[in-house]
Design a protein around this motif. Sequence first.
Motif, mmCIF file in Angstrom:
data_model
loop_
_atom_site.group_PDB
_atom_site.id
_atom_site.type_symbol
_atom_site.label_atom_id
_atom_site.label_comp_id
_atom_site.label_asym_id
_atom_site.label_seq_id
_atom_site.Cartn_x
_atom_site.Cartn_y
_atom_site.Cartn_z
ATOM 1 N N GLN A 1 0.813 -1.228 0.000
ATOM 2 C CA GLN A 1 0.000 0.000 0.000
ATOM 3 C C GLN A 1 0.846 1.279 0.000
ATOM 4 N N TRP A 2 2.156 1.158 0.193
ATOM 5 C CA TRP A 2 3.006 2.351 0.159
ATOM 6 C C TRP A 2 3.427 2.691 -1.269
ATOM 7 N N GLY A 3 3.139 1.819 -2.221
ATOM 8 C CA GLY A 3 3.324 2.192 -3.611
ATOM 9 C C GLY A 3 4.599 1.672 -4.254
ATOM 10 N N VAL A 4 4.682 1.961 -5.562
ATOM 11 C CA VAL A 4 5.743 1.384 -6.390
ATOM 12 C C VAL A 4 7.088 2.071 -6.133
ATOM 13 N N GLU A 5 7.054 3.397 -5.979
ATOM 14 C CA GLU A 5 8.331 4.111 -5.841
ATOM 15 C C GLU A 5 9.119 3.691 -4.597
ATOM 16 N N PRO A 6 8.490 3.645 -3.433
ATOM 17 C CA PRO A 6 9.226 3.157 -2.253
ATOM 18 C C PRO A 6 9.717 1.719 -2.448
ATOM 19 N N PHE A 7 8.941 0.910 -3.192
ATOM 20 C CA PHE A 7 9.376 -0.470 -3.439
ATOM 21 C C PHE A 7 10.632 -0.482 -4.307
ATOM 22 N N GLN A 8 10.662 0.430 -5.292
ATOM 23 C CA GLN A 8 11.863 0.514 -6.144
ATOM 24 C C GLN A 8 13.081 0.952 -5.333
ATOM 25 N N ARG A 9 12.851 1.822 -4.342
ATOM 26 C CA ARG A 9 13.978 2.240 -3.481
ATOM 27 C C ARG A 9 14.479 1.057 -2.651
ATOM 28 N N LEU A 10 13.533 0.208 -2.217
ATOM 29 C CA LEU A 10 13.934 -1.003 -1.482
ATOM 30 C C LEU A 10 14.802 -1.889 -2.375
ATOM 31 N N LEU A 11 14.351 -2.065 -3.606
ATOM 32 C CA LEU A 11 15.116 -2.897 -4.540
ATOM 33 C C LEU A 11 16.512 -2.303 -4.777
ATOM 34 N N ALA A 12 16.586 -0.969 -4.891
ATOM 35 C CA ALA A 12 17.890 -0.313 -5.086
ATOM 36 C C ALA A 12 18.797 -0.578 -3.884
ATOM 37 N N ASP A 13 18.220 -0.548 -2.675
ATOM 38 C CA ASP A 13 19.006 -0.853 -1.462
ATOM 39 C C ASP A 13 19.560 -2.274 -1.525
ATOM 40 N N LEU A 14 18.716 -3.208 -1.948
ATOM 41 C CA LEU A 14 19.150 -4.611 -2.016
ATOM 42 C C LEU A 14 20.279 -4.791 -3.034
ATOM 43 N N GLU A 15 20.177 -4.026 -4.134
ATOM 44 C CA GLU A 15 21.219 -4.127 -5.167
ATOM 45 C C GLU A 15 22.534 -3.520 -4.677
ATOM 46 N N ARG A 16 22.423 -2.373 -4.015
ATOM 47 C CA ARG A 16 23.639 -1.675 -3.546
ATOM 48 C C ARG A 16 24.340 -2.434 -2.425
ATOM 49 N N HIS A 17 23.555 -3.124 -1.607
ATOM 50 C CA HIS A 17 24.121 -3.785 -0.426
ATOM 51 C C HIS A 17 23.742 -5.264 -0.412
ATOM 52 N N PRO A 18 24.364 -6.056 -1.293
ATOM 53 C CA PRO A 18 23.999 -7.478 -1.309
ATOM 54 C C PRO A 18 24.560 -8.211 -0.086
ATOM 55 N N PHE A 19 23.756 -9.063 0.511
ATOM 56 C CA PHE A 19 24.187 -9.923 1.610
ATOM 57 C C PHE A 19 23.834 -11.352 1.221
ATOM 58 N N PRO A 20 24.728 -12.308 1.482
ATOM 59 C CA PRO A 20 24.469 -13.673 1.014
ATOM 60 C C PRO A 20 23.173 -14.278 1.550
ATOM 61 N N SER A 21 22.756 -13.857 2.749
ATOM 62 C CA SER A 21 21.560 -14.510 3.307
ATOM 63 C C SER A 21 20.259 -13.820 2.879
ATOM 64 N N VAL A 22 20.351 -12.641 2.257
ATOM 65 C CA VAL A 22 19.125 -11.974 1.779
ATOM 66 C C VAL A 22 18.917 -12.404 0.328
ATOM 67 N N VAL A 23 18.058 -13.380 0.129
ATOM 68 C CA VAL A 23 17.960 -14.017 -1.194
ATOM 69 C C VAL A 23 16.643 -13.729 -1.906
ATOM 70 N N GLY A 24 15.721 -13.070 -1.213
ATOM 71 C CA GLY A 24 14.405 -12.893 -1.832
ATOM 72 C C GLY A 24 13.811 -11.532 -1.574
ATOM 73 N N ILE A 25 12.799 -11.210 -2.378
ATOM 74 C CA ILE A 25 12.052 -9.963 -2.196
ATOM 75 C C ILE A 25 10.576 -10.309 -2.313
ATOM 76 N N GLY A 26 9.757 -9.613 -1.522
ATOM 77 C CA GLY A 26 8.332 -9.957 -1.513
ATOM 78 C C GLY A 26 7.450 -8.735 -1.444
ATOM 79 N N LEU A 27 6.173 -8.993 -1.323
ATOM 80 C CA LEU A 27 5.189 -7.920 -1.241
ATOM 81 C C LEU A 27 4.096 -8.382 -0.274
#
Length: 348
Positions: A149-175
């Motif tokens: 419900q917070w929308g697409v743009e904040p979700f894209q920022r989350l994805l950008a964070d995951l790309e910039r800071h990869p951690f081996p145990s963070v393997v998935g993204i959800g909604l």
Amino acid sequence: MAGTGARQIAASGVRRAGEFRHLPKADLHVHLEGSLSRALLCRFAHRQGTAGLRAHDLAFHDFDGFLRAFARVCSFLRRPLDFQLAVQALGRRLRRDGVIHAEVFFSPQVHTRRGLKYADLANALEQGARLVQAAGGPSMLFIADGVRQWGVEPFQRLLADLERHPFPSVVGIGLGGLEEAIPSRAFAPAFAAARARGLFAVVHAGETGPPAAVLEAVELLGACRVGHGVAASQDGELLRWLRRRKVTLDVCLTSNRRTGACPAGRPHPLAGLVGAGVPVTLGSDDPALFHTTLSGEYARAAACGLDDAALRRVAGQAARASLLPPHARRRLLATLEAAWRAWRPEDG
Ligand SMILES: [Zn+2]
């Protein structure tokens, strides 16, 4: 005579959580924030110099109330160290319950909105998971859960964070969140980008939303597993499609009752999903908020009509559908299958 009666009860599907505690299990649907005990939250509050929680402070009667309780719990997580302590506490909770592998949702957007840095909190999760593993397990992987419900743009920022800071145990993204707030179609490009970068998509759908939401989670967002998905039971064609496509639904029985997603008084659709051949796992979802354990979920599944063979299949499915690398997935499956094959249910 008493013995005969007890056997009849056992045969009719009444099992206690304790019967499943000693069996190795995997929980693919558990939220870090929803696993925090009131005792741990009170410890955080004490350190923060704020009022602790009374028993009824986290009470709720419907899905909106549940979301408010979840937000309240999140407000106690303030430092990166709190996340590490939360992971360690979840590890102990799961270990006591016989869980040897867990895939854990966390809600970075909720915390970065309050000023925490994604990299700091993901690093704390990673440290926590290492300490849990060193203490005897379970193994843990993490799924960053976006707020629909917070929308697409904040979700894209989350994805950008995951790309910039990869951690081996963070393997998935959800909604997760309010299913009907924004259509899945709007998130499709972001999920395509996430999958192209090697992240698995695990999407909550068909919990409070319609059967079409389950289809869209798979078709539009590329979900390899669907959280809940119980609405699929209303659509025979969709059930056949899920079976053919081997899409796994992570079903959370106590959660569905407590949030009202599956109202009390009506049978839960679990047995219908299993009967239709749809791959299913059991998850504890938010075990502290719902006062449950994964063992408790297996006992509930028996009460829903799953026989011992079906329970064994469900236990093994949690390995087959896990996000582990293939060799680790095969090892987990072998461990679960060996233990569950040797399982001799108590007959009273
Ligand atoms: Zn969930």
